[in-house]
Scaffold this motif. Structure first.
Motif, PDB file in Angstrom:
ATOM      1  N   VAL A 143       3.311   1.231 -14.031  1.00 44.41           N
ATOM      2  CA  VAL A 143       3.810   2.089 -12.946  1.00 44.41           C
ATOM      3  C   VAL A 143       3.064   1.975 -11.604  1.00 44.41           C
ATOM      4  O   VAL A 143       3.701   1.874 -10.551  1.00 44.41           O
ATOM      5  CB  VAL A 143       3.814   3.574 -13.416  1.00 44.41           C
ATOM      6  CG1 VAL A 143       4.137   4.517 -12.274  1.00 44.41           C
ATOM      7  CG2 VAL A 143       4.772   3.766 -14.584  1.00 44.41           C
ATOM      8  N   PRO A 144       1.712   2.017 -11.581  1.00 44.07           N
ATOM      9  CA  PRO A 144       1.038   2.407 -10.327  1.00 44.07           C
ATOM     10  C   PRO A 144       1.416   1.648  -9.061  1.00 44.07           C
ATOM     11  O   PRO A 144       1.991   2.253  -8.138  1.00 44.07           O
ATOM     12  CB  PRO A 144      -0.447   2.244 -10.669  1.00 44.07           C
ATOM     13  CG  PRO A 144      -0.503   2.502 -12.139  1.00 44.07           C
ATOM     14  CD  PRO A 144       0.753   1.888 -12.691  1.00 44.07           C
ATOM     15  N   MET A 145       1.099   0.376  -8.943  1.00 42.23           N
ATOM     16  CA  MET A 145       1.272  -0.272  -7.636  1.00 42.23           C
ATOM     17  C   MET A 145       2.731  -0.275  -7.183  1.00 42.23           C
ATOM     18  O   MET A 145       3.039   0.025  -6.023  1.00 42.23           O
ATOM     19  CB  MET A 145       0.736  -1.711  -7.664  1.00 42.23           C
ATOM     20  CG  MET A 145       0.792  -2.352  -6.296  1.00 42.23           C
ATOM     21  SD  MET A 145       0.100  -4.009  -6.239  1.00 42.23           S
ATOM     22  CE  MET A 145      -1.635  -3.687  -6.476  1.00 42.23           C
ATOM     23  N   VAL A 146       3.633  -0.583  -8.097  1.00 40.01           N
ATOM     24  CA  VAL A 146       5.038  -0.691  -7.677  1.00 40.01           C
ATOM     25  C   VAL A 146       5.639   0.681  -7.359  1.00 40.01           C
ATOM     26  O   VAL A 146       6.404   0.828  -6.397  1.00 40.01           O
ATOM     27  CB  VAL A 146       5.890  -1.439  -8.736  1.00 40.01           C
ATOM     28  CG1 VAL A 146       5.573  -2.924  -8.706  1.00 40.01           C
ATOM     29  CG2 VAL A 146       5.719  -0.854 -10.132  1.00 40.01           C
ATOM     30  N   ALA A 147       5.282   1.691  -8.154  1.00 39.85           N
ATOM     31  CA  ALA A 147       5.844   3.026  -7.888  1.00 39.85           C
ATOM     32  C   ALA A 147       5.263   3.598  -6.598  1.00 39.85           C
ATOM     33  O   ALA A 147       5.978   4.234  -5.812  1.00 39.85           O
ATOM     34  CB  ALA A 147       5.574   3.959  -9.066  1.00 39.85           C
ATOM     35  N   LEU A 148       3.973   3.370  -6.367  1.00 44.52           N
ATOM     36  CA  LEU A 148       3.362   3.868  -5.126  1.00 44.52           C
ATOM     37  C   LEU A 148       3.975   3.170  -3.914  1.00 44.52           C
ATOM     38  O   LEU A 148       4.182   3.794  -2.864  1.00 44.52           O
ATOM     39  CB  LEU A 148       1.846   3.653  -5.157  1.00 44.52           C
ATOM     40  CG  LEU A 148       1.084   4.522  -6.164  1.00 44.52           C
ATOM     41  CD1 LEU A 148      -0.360   4.065  -6.296  1.00 44.52           C
ATOM     42  CD2 LEU A 148       1.137   5.995  -5.754  1.00 44.52           C
ATOM     43  N   THR A 149       4.290   1.891  -4.061  1.00 44.53           N
ATOM     44  CA  THR A 149       4.904   1.145  -2.956  1.00 44.53           C
ATOM     45  C   THR A 149       6.318   1.662  -2.697  1.00 44.53           C
ATOM     46  O   THR A 149       6.709   1.917  -1.543  1.00 44.53           O
ATOM     47  CB  THR A 149       4.946  -0.357  -3.296  1.00 44.53           C
ATOM     48  OG1 THR A 149       3.614  -0.790  -3.586  1.00 44.53           O
ATOM     49  CG2 THR A 149       5.494  -1.167  -2.144  1.00 44.53           C
TER      50      THR A 149
END
Ligand SMILES: NC(=O)c1ccc[n+]([C@@H]2O[C@H](COP(=O)([O-])OP(=O)(O)OC[C@H]3O[C@@H](n4cnc5c(N)ncnc54)[C@H](OP(=O)(O)O)[C@@H]3O)[C@@H](O)[C@H]2O)c1
Length: 339
Positions: A143-149
């Motif tokens: 999840v983290p990098m893509v969802a934050l982007t």
């Protein structure tokens, strides 16, 4: 991947996948034994259970674009770097200033300096969040990098308002699968995803109202105009993409394209400069690693409003194969590595 050992005599050590040279993953990524990182006062030390990989990772081990080398080393890295940014795992130690997490908590997050492809990672507590209750470690790591982007593109930069329409170019990749779902979850009236025919069912299953198959249709030639375009693949010149955006709408560039010198930074700067002369608002995303944003995504996952599409989970020993697949630019959803 070769194996080497640099065990410190007394400090506890861990396995990590590191690189010191730039090049193809099979040539430069190697397993090594290094000291477990010491958490600083604001850090948590996480025992990593799963990590996911992003195009961000190959930019670093390939030293491509060259711009990256200005800080990390021109011919080879000044300091070895541990691959991977996204992780999910269990808190092993908390720094003296940390009050938000306790030992044993299941957390996920992003470490922009690398370090996720290791048995332990130390990160500022503010960059992590409690894992969604309903997610496995593999799902949380994806999840983290893509969802934050995606979150930043839609909300912080794109200023998405309920009832607006959104076009997502690159809807089947890591950022795209979250952009489609978050746009719907945040009240977009209509979301159209640009993807190839083989990913059509995936993108529709995430809630897109329609898809444009880029192998047979041109999204810039359609009748429909959108309030917001999130351009993840940047596959067309800005002037074409803007024909799909309403005159009072917003175009947000996320990544894609670019040459050896600047990489995606080149098209981003070009779009920003050209955007000064366009009717539509043109803006770029530089996603930040923020635990509070991740917590928001975690709630949506627990509420069943966002799912985590994973193309494949690889074992630790297959990290090179995972990176090679990532570099193909054909991944549907995310690739995860079990630690
Ligand atoms: N600005 C930031 O802060 C930020 C943060 C994260 C990522 N990025 C950048 O965003 C870009 C995408 O990242 P990602 O994680 O989503 O990559 P990804 O998951 O590797 O993207 C692969 C996907 O893109 C699709 N695709 C390839 N060519 C396409 C085209 N011409 N039109 C539409 N879809 C196409 C592929 O589907 P098919 O095989 O079906 O074509 C595949 O599903 C990268 O350049 C990355 O560096 C920027």
């Amino acid at each position: 991947m070769s194996s080497e050992s640099s065990r410190a005599p007394s400090a506890p050590t861990m396995r990590a996948i590191q690189f010191s040279d730039y090049g193809a993953p099979g040539d430069v990524l190697h397993e090594t034994q290094i000291p477990v990182p010491e958490p600083r006062p604001d850090d948590i030390l996480v025992e990593v259970k799963a990590a996911s990989i992003n195009p961000y990772d190959w930019h670093f081990y390939r030293g491509d674009p060259y711009m990256i080398r200005a800080t990390s080393g021109i011919r080879r890295l000044r300091h070895p770097r541990i691959a991977g940014a996204d992780f999910a795992g269990v808190v092993a130690t908390v720094g003296t200033n940390v009050t938000t997490f306790s030992i044993g908590d299941r957390v996920f997050g992003e470490r922009g300096e690398g370090g996720a492809l290791a048995e332990f990672v130390a990160v500022p507590a503010d960059n992590a969040a409690t894992m969604p209750r309903t997610a496995s470690f593999e799902e949380a790591a994806a999840v983290p990098m893509v969802a934050l982007t995606a979150s930043s593109a839609l909300r912080d930069v794109g200023k998405l308002a309920p009832g607006q329409s959104v076009l997502v170019n690159g809807a089947s990749g890591g950022v795209g699968v979250f952009a489609v779902q978050l746009a719907k979850a945040w009240g977009a009236s209509r979301v159209v995803g640009v993807c190839s025919g083989r990913n059509k069912e995936l993108v529709l299953s995430l809630g897109a109202d329609a898809v444009v198959d880029y192998t047979s249709e041109n999204y810039w030639e359609g009748e429909e105009k959108f309030d917001l375009m999130v351009d993840i693949q940047n596959s067309q010149p800005l002037r074409r993409s803007l024909t799909a955006v309403k005159e009072d709408g917003t175009y947000v560039i996320v990544g894609g394209g670019g040459g050896k010198l600047m990489g995606p930074g080149g098209p981003v700067m070009r779009a920003m400069a050209q955007g000064l002369f366009k009717r539509q608002r043109v803006a770029a995303v530089f996603a930040q690693s923020r635990g509070e944003d991740l917590a928001r995504v975690a709630s949506l996952i627990d509420d069943g409003k966002v799912t985590v599409p994973i193309e494949k989970v690889y074992d630790w020993a297959e990290a090179t194969a995972a990176m090679e697949r990532l570099e193909s630019n054909r991944v549907s959803g995310k690739l995860v590595i079990r630690i």
